[in-house]
Design an enzyme around this catalytic site. Structure first.
Site, short mmCIF file in Angstrom:
data_model
loop_
_atom_site.label_atom_id
_atom_site.label_comp_id
_atom_site.label_asym_id
_atom_site.label_seq_id
_atom_site.Cartn_x
_atom_site.Cartn_y
_atom_site.Cartn_z
N THR A 80 -2.10 1.93 -7.92
CA THR A 80 -3.28 2.54 -8.55
C THR A 80 -2.87 3.58 -9.58
O THR A 80 -3.46 3.66 -10.67
CB THR A 80 -4.18 3.16 -7.47
OG1 THR A 80 -4.57 2.15 -6.54
CG2 THR A 80 -5.43 3.76 -8.09
N GLY A 111 -0.27 -5.97 -2.51
CA GLY A 111 1.01 -6.66 -2.39
C GLY A 111 1.12 -7.32 -1.03
O GLY A 111 0.19 -7.28 -0.22
N ASN A 141 -0.81 4.89 3.55
CA ASN A 141 -1.20 5.47 2.26
C ASN A 141 -2.50 6.25 2.46
O ASN A 141 -3.44 5.74 3.07
CB ASN A 141 -1.41 4.34 1.23
CG ASN A 141 -1.68 4.89 -0.16
OD1 ASN A 141 -1.65 6.09 -0.38
ND2 ASN A 141 -1.95 4.02 -1.10
N SER A 189 -5.34 4.36 -0.16
CA SER A 189 -5.03 2.93 -0.27
C SER A 189 -6.21 2.16 -0.83
O SER A 189 -7.35 2.29 -0.37
CB SER A 189 -4.65 2.38 1.11
OG SER A 189 -4.43 0.98 1.04
N SER A 190 -5.96 1.33 -1.84
CA SER A 190 -7.00 0.46 -2.38
C SER A 190 -7.26 -0.66 -1.39
O SER A 190 -6.36 -1.43 -1.07
CB SER A 190 -6.58 -0.12 -3.74
OG SER A 190 -6.39 0.90 -4.68
N GLU A 205 1.58 -7.84 2.64
CA GLU A 205 1.25 -6.86 3.66
C GLU A 205 1.63 -7.40 5.03
O GLU A 205 1.16 -8.48 5.44
CB GLU A 205 -0.24 -6.52 3.61
CG GLU A 205 -0.60 -5.28 4.40
CD GLU A 205 -1.96 -4.74 4.00
OE1 GLU A 205 -2.03 -3.90 3.07
OE2 GLU A 205 -2.96 -5.18 4.60
N SER A 219 0.83 -1.19 0.00
CA SER A 219 0.00 0.00 0.00
C SER A 219 0.87 1.25 0.00
O SER A 219 1.79 1.38 0.80
CB SER A 219 -0.91 -0.01 1.24
OG SER A 219 -1.70 1.14 1.28
N GLY A 220 0.56 2.18 -0.92
CA GLY A 220 1.31 3.42 -1.02
C GLY A 220 2.47 3.37 -1.98
O GLY A 220 3.19 4.36 -2.13
#
Length: 1045
Positions: free
Chosen positions: A129, A406, A174, A177-178, A408, A124-125
């Site tokens: 995206t 990814g 993030n 973040s998605s 985590e 994340s981050g």
């Protein structure tokens, strides 16, 4: 064949195949990790990343894999010219870029007519995206389009902010973040234009709806609605702007984010929804659902004496029922009671406080999760292939974009992290398998022996998680379904019993003393390919069940909100089959995704975040090393470097390095393979340093390539001098040839044009003379084809000549003589011209001059040929008055009152007896005239009673004003002498309107005296003007002669 050593792109420009970063590798590192000298060194790998990041070079290759480092700032590398720069260019020709991967994938799809996919991964981050947005934007801008495809491109791009609003949230790592995985297919037609799309979503983090960790937020849409919605909208939804008033938004204590503008993002989302096919009713229904979840979070419970739960906040519940279009009492009962169905009967059981809270949260998560799924389906409908011309052909290829979580590792890892890391394991397994397969295929195609590459196969970890009956997911499902008391602790115990001997599984009970110090009793540890992760089992069973009470489903099924009724089907309530567990559902979705990806040719983008603080220019080596490990980048590098570090086509290699060998420079005649063999032999390559395939050269060590590149750099000054000399000669020769050719072309064209122009003029002249002669012969006939040209010419010539000789003055009566054929027209033109000149003359006269002309015309009518001194008065202007206003006594003016003096003149009055002269002022008003002696009005003469005006025909200034004899107030006619007699009489005639009462007598004038007496004024010529008493009592006026010469 003759190899010319260059390739030409679609714009016709000569573009040499350059790898410019090889010459600057000490400063910016290498642009492909395969060229690292020490490819097994993680430190060298990270140092290369750091160097490039410091130079704002955020992209680096590992063969065909793109490694992207988030710069946390805007870079000027994403403009439309940059897109054009990468369009149609070979993958290794210019510096690494996300556009290069996009274009290479697109060209591979068009060339092979096979499905492609781009796998984007990272934590994340790290910019996953943004990378997917850049790829979609590249296709939207560079692919051929028409109106429908432009609309599709807009929908593809506009779907991003909508999905981000409903599926993204602020986390500790993030701000955007998605919180779901996304796989998007973009379908292309035979021209390479996008014609359709489809999105699959995976594992939305529904638990975020009801709970957020400290420093995190709920999904963006909640805050966007409160901050950006209009007052009327919030009033309709019974909402307040302050997020602190809603329980589902205060758990993370972070309602505002400095880097995020919820108000602006709200506008973007509201503008995007209609573009992707949402109606006003759809939008309102979605907003009703979002608002209902906020109200649902504010629905609180109390506990009765027997432990049964009851709702203590009626207003939020009423709002929920209104917004979801369900019955409030039924909803209240469903939140506090549970329905159990046995074979014989239905049993309603009251819920305790904790169960009611869980039921409320389960409803919120289910409503939001299913609404998100409906949202994705709605977007898919707008992206679906609709054009009839494409329906018959189902073989159109697609490019898939996988933007998924990814690996985590958080401080507290739960069920969501377990699923995310399971997905990362499967993708890593696929990545290694496809990479090895790609390598093996390339070696086989090139005829080079394939050697087995040792690597870590993470199948053992995937089996640990997903194996039937023995895997963690199977054990979790069994524990959820097992009758009796089950808990997260019993689940952990069962894991220990079943997997206790597995080398990649550890718990506090199974661990050694050192490990127990860092693990709690509620955790288990998995040794993933990327590292060790501790998972806390609390909540695993509840999150895996992911179910809500049957009676709550029944309430939702009867909703009048179209989205809710679509998401909760009635068949779901009547179906006795137990719903699929969350982990099983995710596992099956992931297996389907793997099947999809296995059928496609993959490309990879690995995203890395350089620091946790989101600071531009800061490179956290520890954090980057961690990501390099769990992304498996070193593993990928070792697989690619197990064979050869560098490979290029014969054409590209020979084109770049041919100057180093006299036999290959400047051009090579013969086969490309022979040219490359000649070149490497000249350079002294040892047999173990390279291999020649069927179309490529493979170089084993980067050192060999670097030495070759350094030799090329040393050779470049000599090459440049040779090229400059050759180019200048070529340029001058080409310039001379172009100029010579241009001169010949111009001369030929000019001679031809002159000859054609001369011949045309001669033909026209002959035809003109012929028509003129014929017309002259028939000039007296009526207008006919034989004489029309001649007569037209005569008329035209007359008009042209007349236009140059028109009279310029109204007094000029001359006119050009006309031919017989235009006599009548000439007369009309003369009249029109004279009328026009007169009109122009009249329009040009000023008001003052027009008044003067009017008086002169009147004077002419009266005195012309009547009075001797009239000709002398013609050239003299009549004045407005001969007596200024300040020369008239104020008392006289007061006596006159409102009667304004129109004209004044000094006169001499002669008595009717004795003819004594007396100086007077004659003042004319609009209705009368007065004779004034200083301050006293001596006589008033009304125009209405004035009988006439008499003057002599000589050059004297005598005027006789005849008064009526019956008027006793008057003393008789008035005898006046004025030096401006013509001006006076004219003014008086105009003001008194007595043009027809003026008498001009040649010898004498009779006048009436007082009491009926009569007198005579005799006029004789003399040498000078003299007025005196004559014989017989007459007044004798001697007028001087006027010299007319």
């Amino acid at each position: 064949m003759r190899y010319q050593g260059r390739e030409v792109d679609i714009e016709g420009r000569v573009r040499l195949v350059m790898e410019s970063t090889l010459t600057a590798r000490d400063r910016v590192g290498v642009q492909d990790f395969l060229l690292l000298e020490n490819h097994n060194s993680e430190a060298a790998f990270i140092e290369n990343l750091r160097r490039r990041f410091g130079e704002n070079l955020i992209y680096t290759y590992i063969g065909s894999v793109l490694v992207s480092v988030n710069p946390y700032k805007e870079l000027e590398i994403y403009s439309k010219p940059q897109m054009e720069r990468y369009k149609g260019v070979s993958f290794y020709e210019i510096s690494p870029h996300i556009y290069a991967v996009s274009d290479n994938t697109f060209r591979a799809m068009k060339t092979t007519w096979r499905d492609q996919c781009i796998l984007i991964s990272g934590e994340s981050g790290s910019g996953k995206t943004e990378a997917s947005k850049k790829i979609l934007l590249y296709y939207a801008v560079t692919c051929p389009t028409h109106d429908h495809m432009t609309t599709l491109g807009d929908r593809l791009l506009q779907s991003n902010p909508v999905l981000e609003a409903f599926g993204n949230a602020k986390t500790l790592r993030n701000d955007n973040s998605s919180r779901f995985g996304k796989y998007m297919d973009v379908q292309f037609d035979f021209k390479g234009a996008p014609v359709g799309g489809h999105i699959l979503n995976y594992l939305l983090e529904k638990s975020r709806v009801v709970h957020q960790n400290h420093g995190e937020r709920n999904f963006h849409i909640f805050y966007q609605l409160l901050d950006g919605g209009s007052n009327d909208l919030l009033q309709t939804l019974d909402l307040e702007r302050n997020p602190q008033n809603y329980q589902y938004l205060v758990k993370g204590s972070c309602s505002r984010v400095s880097s995020v503008s919820d108000k602006n993002n709200w506008k973007v989302v509201m503008n995007a929804l209609p573009v992707i096919g949402f109606t006003e009713e759809d939008i309102q229904n979605v907003l009703n659902i979002i608002a209902s979840i906020l109200h649902l979070g504010n629905t609180l419970f109390g506990e009765g004496e027997e432990g049964e739960a009851h709702i203590t906040t009626e207003t939020p519940l009423a709002n929920v029922a209104k917004l979801l279009c369900v019955d409030a009492s039924v909803l209240s009962n469903a939140l506090t009671h549970k329905k159990l169905i046995t074979k014989e009967e239905e049993v309603i059981i009251p819920l305790n406080f904790e169960q009611a809270m869980s039921a409320r949260d389960a409803l919120a998560k289910a409503v939001y999760g299913r609404t998100f799924t409906w949202l994705v389906e709605k977007i898919n409908q707008s992206l679906a292939l609709k054009d009839d011309m494409y329906h018959s052909n189902k073989a159109f290829p697609v490019i898939g974009l996988l933007d998924i979580y990814g690996f985590e590792v958080l401080e507290h890892n739960s069920f969501e992290q377990f699923c995310i890391n399971y997905c990362s394991e499967k993708l890593q397994q696929l990545f290694i398998e496809l990479t090895l397969r790609s390598e093996q295929e390339e070696y086989t195609t090139e005829g080079i022996a394939w050697e087995i590459v040792p690597y870590f196969d993470n199948k053992i970890i995937c089996d640990l998680i997903e194996e039937k009956h023995k895997g963690i997911i199977s054990i979790l499902n069994e524990e959820c379904l097992r009758p009796g008391e089950t808990s997260d602790a019993s689940f952990l115990e069962k894991l220990e019993d079943t997997l206790g001997n597995h080398p990649h599984f550890v718990t506090h009970k199974l661990a050694n003393g050192k490990t127990r110090k860092v693990m709690s009793r509620e955790e288990f540890r998995l040794l993933h390919y990327a590292g060790e992760v501790n998972y806390n089992v609390n909540g695993f069973l509840d999150k895996n069940n992911d179910s809500m009470n049957r009676n709550l489903k029944e309430v939702m099924c009867h909703s009048d909100n179209q989205i809710i009724s679509h998401c909760f089907s009635r068949e779901e309530v009547t179906d006795q089959k137990r719903p699929e567990m969350a982990a099983t559902h995710f596992k099956n979705s992931l297996l389907k995704l793997m099947e999809i990806l296995m059928t496609k040719e993959p490309s990879y983008v690995r995203c890395i975040k350089p620091n946790d603080a989101k600071q531009p220019g800061h490179f956290d080596e520890v954090l980057v090393r961690h990501q390099v490990r769990y992304l498996g980048l070193m593993e990928n590098l070792r697989v690619r470097r197990a064979g050869f570090a560098y490979r290029r086509s014969f054409e590209a290699f020979l084109q770049r390095y041919k100057p180093l060998c006299p036999e290959t420079w400047p051009n090579w005649d013969g086969r490309l393979e022979d040219g490359v063999a000649t070149l490497v032999n000249y350079l002294g390559y040892q047999p173990e340093e390279y291999k020649l395939g069927r179309s490529k050269i493979f170089i084993h060590l980067p050192k060999t390539l670097f030495l070759t590149e350094d030799a090329l750099q040393a050779k470049k000054p000599e090459i440049a001098l040779t090229l400059q000399t050759s180019w200048r000669g070529y340029r001058e020769r080409a310039k001379y040839k172009r100029i010579r050719h241009a001169i010949i072309v111009i001369q030929s064209a000019w001679r031809g044009m002159k000859g054609r122009r001369r011949a045309r003029r001669r033909r026209q002249a002959a035809e003109l003379i012929r028509r003129f002669i014929k017309g002259f012969i028939y000039r007296h006939e009526d207008y006919c084809p034989e004489n029309e040209y001649f007569l037209d010419h005569v008329r035209y010539s007359f008009l042209i000549k007349l236009s140059k000789h028109l009279p310029t003055s109204v007094l000029d009566k001359s006119w050009l003589a006309s031919p017989p054929s235009v006599t009548e027209a000439s007369e009309h033109l003369w009249k029109l011209h004279m009328r026009n000149m007169v009109m122009k003359y009249c329009n040009g006269i000023q008001p003052e001059w027009k008044n003067q002309m009017t008086q002169k015309v009147v004077a002419s009518e009266i005195f012309k040929d009547q009075k001797e001194n009239y000709p002398q008065s013609v050239g003299r202007l009549f004045l407005d008055t001969r007596i200024e206003h300040d020369q008239i006594n104020l008392k006289v003016l007061q006596t006159l009152g409102s009667d304004k003096v129109q004209y004044g003149v000094p006169v001499t009055k002669y008595d009717r007896r004795g003819f004594k002269p007396r100086s007077r002022q004659l003042l004319l008003s609009n209705t009368f005239a007065v004779l004034v002696e200083k301050t006293k009005i001596k006589q008033k003469i009304d125009y209405a009673s004035l009988g006439g005006i008499s003057v002599s025909s000589l050059s004297d200034g005598m005027v006789v004003l005849h008064m009526p004899t019956e008027d006793n107030k008057q003393k008789g006619d008035v005898l006046l002498h004025c030096n401006h007699v013509i001006e006076l009489v004219t003014k008086l005639a105009l003001i008194a309107r007595m043009l027809n009462y003026i008498n001009i007598k040649p010898g004498s004038i009779r006048y009436a005296g007082a009491r009926g007496t009569e007198g005579i004024v005799d006029f004789v010529r003399g040498s000078e003007l003299k007025v005196a008493k004559g014989k017989r009592g007459h007044l004798l006026v001697t007028a001087p002669r006027i010299n007319t010469t």
